[in-house]
Design a protein around this motif. Structure first.
Motif, mmCIF file in Angstrom:
data_model
loop_
_atom_site.group_PDB
_atom_site.id
_atom_site.type_symbol
_atom_site.label_atom_id
_atom_site.label_comp_id
_atom_site.label_asym_id
_atom_site.label_seq_id
_atom_site.Cartn_x
_atom_site.Cartn_y
_atom_site.Cartn_z
ATOM 1 N N THR A 45 -12.903 10.509 0.582
ATOM 2 C CA THR A 45 -11.741 10.629 1.463
ATOM 3 C C THR A 45 -10.837 9.404 1.337
ATOM 4 O O THR A 45 -9.610 9.517 1.292
ATOM 5 C CB THR A 45 -12.185 10.800 2.924
ATOM 6 N N GLY A 46 -11.461 8.212 1.269
ATOM 7 C CA GLY A 46 -10.677 6.991 1.099
ATOM 8 C C GLY A 46 -9.941 6.958 -0.221
ATOM 9 O O GLY A 46 -8.765 6.550 -0.285
ATOM 10 N N PHE A 47 -10.588 7.407 -1.288
ATOM 11 C CA PHE A 47 -9.940 7.444 -2.596
ATOM 12 C C PHE A 47 -8.820 8.483 -2.612
ATOM 13 O O PHE A 47 -7.794 8.285 -3.274
ATOM 14 C CB PHE A 47 -10.962 7.769 -3.682
ATOM 15 N N ARG A 48 -9.005 9.578 -1.907
ATOM 16 C CA ARG A 48 -7.951 10.589 -1.832
ATOM 17 C C ARG A 48 -6.726 10.030 -1.103
ATOM 18 O O ARG A 48 -5.595 10.340 -1.448
ATOM 19 C CB ARG A 48 -8.462 11.834 -1.107
ATOM 20 N N ARG A 49 -6.981 9.201 -0.087
ATOM 21 C CA ARG A 49 -5.882 8.604 0.680
ATOM 22 C C ARG A 49 -5.154 7.561 -0.155
ATOM 23 O O ARG A 49 -3.943 7.399 -0.034
ATOM 24 C CB ARG A 49 -6.439 7.976 1.959
ATOM 25 N N HIS A 50 -5.884 6.854 -0.995
ATOM 26 C CA HIS A 50 -5.305 5.793 -1.823
ATOM 27 C C HIS A 50 -5.728 6.022 -3.285
ATOM 28 O O HIS A 50 -6.682 5.402 -3.768
ATOM 29 C CB HIS A 50 -5.773 4.421 -1.343
ATOM 30 N N PRO A 51 -5.049 6.902 -4.020
ATOM 31 C CA PRO A 51 -5.476 7.282 -5.374
ATOM 32 C C PRO A 51 -5.519 6.123 -6.367
ATOM 33 O O PRO A 51 -6.178 6.227 -7.410
ATOM 34 C CB PRO A 51 -4.432 8.323 -5.784
ATOM 35 N N ILE A 72 -10.306 -0.201 1.373
ATOM 36 C CA ILE A 72 -11.741 0.111 1.425
ATOM 37 C C ILE A 72 -12.276 -0.071 2.840
ATOM 38 O O ILE A 72 -13.254 0.569 3.239
ATOM 39 C CB ILE A 72 -12.527 -0.769 0.422
ATOM 40 N N SER A 73 -11.619 -0.929 3.619
ATOM 41 C CA SER A 73 -12.045 -1.132 5.007
ATOM 42 C C SER A 73 -11.740 0.087 5.871
ATOM 43 O O SER A 73 -12.286 0.211 6.973
ATOM 44 C CB SER A 73 -11.361 -2.372 5.602
ATOM 45 N N GLU A 74 -10.858 0.963 5.399
ATOM 46 C CA GLU A 74 -10.542 2.181 6.146
ATOM 47 C C GLU A 74 -11.652 3.223 6.046
ATOM 48 O O GLU A 74 -11.652 4.196 6.810
ATOM 49 C CB GLU A 74 -9.242 2.800 5.623
ATOM 50 N N VAL A 75 -12.567 3.052 5.108
ATOM 51 C CA VAL A 75 -13.668 4.013 4.944
ATOM 52 C C VAL A 75 -14.549 3.940 6.187
ATOM 53 O O VAL A 75 -15.248 2.954 6.411
ATOM 54 C CB VAL A 75 -14.479 3.715 3.674
ATOM 55 N N GLU A 98 -5.181 9.513 -9.439
ATOM 56 C CA GLU A 98 -3.905 8.870 -9.773
ATOM 57 C C GLU A 98 -3.380 9.365 -11.115
ATOM 58 O O GLU A 98 -2.170 9.539 -11.290
ATOM 59 C CB GLU A 98 -4.042 7.353 -9.801
ATOM 60 N N LEU A 99 -4.281 9.609 -12.072
ATOM 61 C CA LEU A 99 -3.844 10.121 -13.369
ATOM 62 C C LEU A 99 -3.133 11.459 -13.206
ATOM 63 O O LEU A 99 -2.098 11.708 -13.841
ATOM 64 C CB LEU A 99 -5.050 10.272 -14.306
ATOM 65 N N GLU A 100 -3.675 12.319 -12.346
ATOM 66 C CA GLU A 100 -3.044 13.614 -12.116
ATOM 67 C C GLU A 100 -1.714 13.449 -11.400
ATOM 68 O O GLU A 100 -0.734 14.130 -11.716
ATOM 69 C CB GLU A 100 -3.982 14.510 -11.304
ATOM 70 N N SER A 101 -1.652 12.515 -10.440
ATOM 71 C CA SER A 101 -0.392 12.275 -9.740
ATOM 72 C C SER A 101 0.686 11.795 -10.701
ATOM 73 O O SER A 101 1.840 12.221 -10.630
ATOM 74 C CB SER A 101 -0.600 11.238 -8.626
ATOM 75 N N GLU A 102 0.307 10.886 -11.613
ATOM 76 C CA GLU A 102 1.264 10.374 -12.587
ATOM 77 C C GLU A 102 1.727 11.482 -13.531
ATOM 78 O O GLU A 102 2.914 11.588 -13.851
ATOM 79 C CB GLU A 102 0.635 9.234 -13.382
ATOM 80 N N ALA A 103 0.779 12.313 -13.966
ATOM 81 C CA ALA A 103 1.138 13.400 -14.878
ATOM 82 C C ALA A 103 2.045 14.413 -14.188
ATOM 83 O O ALA A 103 2.993 14.931 -14.778
ATOM 84 C CB ALA A 103 -0.130 14.091 -15.381
ATOM 85 N N THR A 143 0.825 -1.200 0.000
ATOM 86 C CA THR A 143 0.000 0.000 0.000
ATOM 87 C C THR A 143 0.862 1.254 0.000
ATOM 88 O O THR A 143 0.553 2.237 -0.678
ATOM 89 C CB THR A 143 -0.940 -0.001 1.223
ATOM 90 N N VAL A 144 1.960 1.229 0.755
ATOM 91 C CA VAL A 144 2.880 2.367 0.772
ATOM 92 C C VAL A 144 3.438 2.623 -0.630
ATOM 93 O O VAL A 144 3.492 3.766 -1.099
ATOM 94 C CB VAL A 144 4.030 2.117 1.768
ATOM 95 N N VAL A 145 3.826 1.555 -1.307
ATOM 96 C CA VAL A 145 4.360 1.691 -2.664
ATOM 97 C C VAL A 145 3.314 2.261 -3.607
ATOM 98 O O VAL A 145 3.566 3.203 -4.358
ATOM 99 C CB VAL A 145 4.862 0.329 -3.187
#
Length: 303
Positions: free
Chosen positions: A172-178, A147-150, A235-240, A101-103
């Motif tokens: 919020t969960g998706f923001r934490r894990h893009p 998803i269990s963190e939601v 994630e697309l924005e992070s990659e870009a 998950t960290v990676v």
């Protein structure tokens, strides 16, 4: 874009480069982690990753498993590997899932591999297979953990309030894990206990409102799809940003002249009129709020 016009990644890299060359960060000293860079400089995780990658390519820093990024030039004493008396040992499933998950959080799903996770844990790659069958199983475990963190509270009596709570928690969960939105499938949903708990909560809110099963389930999927669809851009924005070194605002600023030339022939008057009449900021959080409120209003009007 900073006042001097430099991308955020270049600005932060220059600051750390100066500290290294000035001796403020001595050989062997730990360099701020990606998370520390995010917190200190107010940049995105992708920008922080770009900073460390740039310094590593320049030979100024190196990565030491179990320690992190350090200034190049001196050996670093690695901490002793922790051993557990449990049957799982130091490389239990939970530790492997957490490392994966960290990676994925920092570098995206494209960077996820058993070898990469093993390096994160300072372990031999083959040792991971005693606990996780393969990368696909690892990803499923990571998805379920994420998803269990939601976190959802006691369900409210009002269905609209419930849907709003669920949508915000999911965002919020998706923001934490893009990486999570793209990994989840709507048409062929993975059997994840955490996702089932989320659905159970939402379906309970709608069922108590007295809706029929088809309307209940379709409404749940519609709201989930809205949140997931918008979150796919995270994630697309992070990659870009990692690839270009530019934030979305910096990139858009660089496109202004090209856009002006594209519409100069007058063939797109509506587009030109709308854009010239506002100061638009591509803020995904604001777009989420705008879309959510109108989606809920539409459901209320037809429910």
């Amino acid at each position: 874009m900073s006042q001097d016009g430099a991308p955020a990644s270049a600005r932060v890299a220059a600051e750390l480069r100066r500290r290294i060359t000035a001796g403020e960060l001595a050989p062997g000293a730990r360099v701020p982690s990606t998370r520390a860079i995010v917190q200190r400089y107010g940049v995105a995780m992708a920008t922080a990753t770009k900073v460390l990658t740039t310094l590593q390519h320049e030979g100024l820093i190196r990565t030491v498993p179990g320690v992190g990024s350090v200034v190049a030039g001196a050996p670093v004493e690695r901490p002793a590997r922790r051993r557990s008396s449990s049957p799982e040992g130091a490389l239990g499933v939970a530790a492997i899932v957490a490392a994966g998950t960290v990676v994925a959080d920092a570098e995206g799903l494209a960077a996820l591999s058993m070898r990469r996770v093993a390096a994160e844990l300072d372990a031999a790659p083959m040792s991971l297979y005693r606990h996780v069958r393969d990368k696909d199983e690892l990803l499923l475990q990571m998805m379920d953990a994420a998803i269990s963190e939601v976190a959802l509270p006691e369900p409210p009596a009002d269905w609209r309030e419930g849907l709003e709570i669920a949508a915000r928690a999911l965002w919020t969960g998706f923001r934490r894990h893009p990486w999570l939105p793209a990994a989840l499938s709507l048409t062929r949903p993975q059997l994840l206990p955490g996702a089932l708990e989320y659905s159970e909560w939402v379906l309970g809110v709608l069922t108590r409102a007295g809706w029929d099963p088809l309307t209940t389930f379709t409404t749940h999927l519609t709201v989930f799809t809205f949140v997931r669809g918008l979150a796919m851009n995270l994630e697309l924005e992070s990659e870009a940003e990692a690839a270009s070194g530019l934030t979305d605002d910096e990139w858009m600023s660089g496109q202004e002249q090209a856009l002006a030339a594209l519409v100069a022939d007058g063939r797109h008057p509506n587009f030109t009129h709308v854009l010239s009449g506002m100061d638009f900021d591509m803020d995904l959080d604001a777009l989420f709020e705008f879309g959510l409120q109108r989606l809920l209003a539409g459901i209320a009007a037809t429910g």
